[in-house]
Design a protein around this motif. Structure first.
Motif, mmCIF file in Angstrom:
data_model
loop_
_atom_site.group_PDB
_atom_site.id
_atom_site.type_symbol
_atom_site.label_atom_id
_atom_site.label_comp_id
_atom_site.label_asym_id
_atom_site.label_seq_id
_atom_site.Cartn_x
_atom_site.Cartn_y
_atom_site.Cartn_z
ATOM 1 N N SER A 128 -4.891 0.139 -3.532
ATOM 2 C CA SER A 128 -4.016 0.393 -5.100
ATOM 3 C C SER A 128 -2.610 -0.452 -4.399
ATOM 4 O O SER A 128 -2.007 -1.519 -5.727
ATOM 5 C CB SER A 128 -2.862 1.844 -5.132
ATOM 6 N N GLY A 129 -2.042 -0.137 -3.189
ATOM 7 C CA GLY A 129 -0.770 -0.908 -3.303
ATOM 8 C C GLY A 129 -1.399 -2.575 -3.002
ATOM 9 O O GLY A 129 0.188 -3.663 -3.797
ATOM 10 N N ALA A 130 -2.693 -2.725 -2.555
ATOM 11 C CA ALA A 130 -2.444 -4.205 -2.671
ATOM 12 C C ALA A 130 -2.644 -4.997 -3.395
ATOM 13 O O ALA A 130 -2.666 -5.979 -3.758
ATOM 14 C CB ALA A 130 -3.505 -4.449 -2.247
ATOM 15 N N LEU A 131 -3.578 -3.875 -5.229
ATOM 16 C CA LEU A 131 -4.345 -4.256 -6.050
ATOM 17 C C LEU A 131 -2.999 -3.857 -7.102
ATOM 18 O O LEU A 131 -2.760 -5.677 -8.151
ATOM 19 C CB LEU A 131 -4.874 -3.488 -6.647
ATOM 20 N N TRP A 132 -1.679 -2.943 -7.337
ATOM 21 C CA TRP A 132 -0.839 -3.050 -8.106
ATOM 22 C C TRP A 132 0.659 -3.053 -7.402
ATOM 23 O O TRP A 132 1.446 -3.465 -8.232
ATOM 24 C CB TRP A 132 -0.620 -2.173 -9.198
ATOM 25 N N GLY A 133 1.025 -2.947 -5.874
ATOM 26 C CA GLY A 133 2.181 -2.246 -5.799
ATOM 27 C C GLY A 133 2.594 -1.083 -6.307
ATOM 28 O O GLY A 133 1.845 -0.927 -6.560
ATOM 29 N N ILE A 134 3.792 -0.727 -5.467
ATOM 30 C CA ILE A 134 4.252 0.720 -5.391
ATOM 31 C C ILE A 134 4.869 0.561 -5.927
ATOM 32 O O ILE A 134 6.776 -0.250 -6.326
ATOM 33 C CB ILE A 134 4.674 1.166 -4.166
ATOM 34 N N PRO A 135 5.086 1.251 -7.968
ATOM 35 C CA PRO A 135 6.861 1.434 -8.395
ATOM 36 C C PRO A 135 7.628 2.184 -7.565
ATOM 37 O O PRO A 135 7.206 3.179 -7.022
ATOM 38 C CB PRO A 135 6.144 2.822 -9.429
ATOM 39 N N LEU A 136 9.530 2.139 -7.954
ATOM 40 C CA LEU A 136 9.819 2.696 -7.068
ATOM 41 C C LEU A 136 10.030 3.907 -7.290
ATOM 42 O O LEU A 136 10.319 4.479 -6.804
ATOM 43 C CB LEU A 136 11.591 1.888 -7.784
#
Length: 294
Positions: free
Chosen positions: A251-259
């Protein structure tokens, strides 16, 4: 288009947040330190870091790693003097590591196809000095430091190939499909490729930590979701905690992680270390891209 830095940070942060900073976070950091220091894959160096981490911290590494440690600890010249043992005391020749891993597999009745390697080895995907063509095999080599069954390494290799492909801004579908085009995959992984977009569960009953099972669940839930929060909720409903770290990585690779997923932890020392490591690896990618474009 998502920036490389956002994806690298997202992979590390997703892994840490979703796994709740479990042992695989610390192992991934040890792997990263070795890769950044040596600029190459060095199995004995990496293994010495894993063993020393276990020796000094006593985290719950899982049964396979515990048995490997027990078989190797008596070979250190200073054991059992806890205070006198250093990381270099756990630096074993690759042949000794290979022999120990085989003995461990025998002791565990061949049940060493767990998900430990896929949880910890994602930093390999973030190293630009590891060629795309070599990433899968190096992922398998990393897995064999502890797990003899080849399925553990092949699953790690698939996840790392997906992460590498996403770093290069390929679509999720293309990243997954290209990873499964890797030659000589185990037949169980061909089944995963067929089923993941249709069902979350495998075609046969397995242990929830079995690497192909964990891979199928992680791929399924990411595929049918729109963001990391949605994926996490679906996995929690299914209650397989073993696929959570992989869900975080993908998920982190696909979308990044929201603050908003970590804004209450921005000053956390552990999180800072993790983000610093991610930044160091992303800078390697940026430098390589600048060199190519110069």
């Amino acid at each position: 288009m998502i920036a490389i830095q956002t994806r690298c940070d997202g992979i590390f942060m997703g892994h840490a947040i979703v796994s709740k900073f479990d042992i695989s976070c610390y192992m991934a950091l040890q792997l990263s330190e070795s890769l950044l220091e040596l600029k190459r894959f060095d199995g004995p160096n990496i293994m010495s870091r894993y063993l020393y981490l276990y020796h000094t911290k006593r985290y719950d590494f899982g049964e396979t790693m515990k048995v490997v440690y027990q078989n190797l600890k008596d070979k250190t010249k200073n054991y059992p003097g806890h205070s006198s043992v250093c990381r270099e005391d756990f630096l074993f020749d690759q042949l000794i590591i290979d022999e120990t891993v085989k003995l461990t597999d025998k002791k565990l009745g061949g049940y060493t196809a767990g998900c430990g390697p896929v949880h910890r080895s994602f930093p390999l995907a973030l190293c630009p000095w590891i060629d795309d063509d070599n990433l899968f095999n190096i992922s398998k080599n990393e897995a064999t430091l502890t797990h003899f069954n080849p399925l553990a390494g092949q699953v790690a290799g698939i996840v790392n190939l997906i992460c590498r492909s996403l770093l290069k801004n390929n679509t999720w579908h293309d990243a997954v499909q290209s990873a499964f085009l890797t030659p000589s995959l185990h037949t169980e992984l061909s089944d995963v490729c067929y089923r993941y977009s249709r069902w979350s569960t495998p075609s046969k009953t397995t242990h929830p930590a079995y690497a192909p099972t964990v891979l199928q669940e992680a791929l399924h839930y990411v595929t049918i979701s729109n963001n990391i929060a949605e994926v996490i909720e679906k996995v929690k409903i299914n209650r397989n905690v073993y696929c959570l770290p992989i869900v975080g990585v993908l998920s982190g690779a696909l979308w990044g992680i929201p603050l908003d997923m970590y804004k209450d932890k921005t000053n956390d020392v552990q999180l800072k270390t993790i983000r610093d490591t991610a930044n160091k690896l992303s800078q390697q990618w940026i430098s390589q891209c600048e060199s190519v474009n110069a």
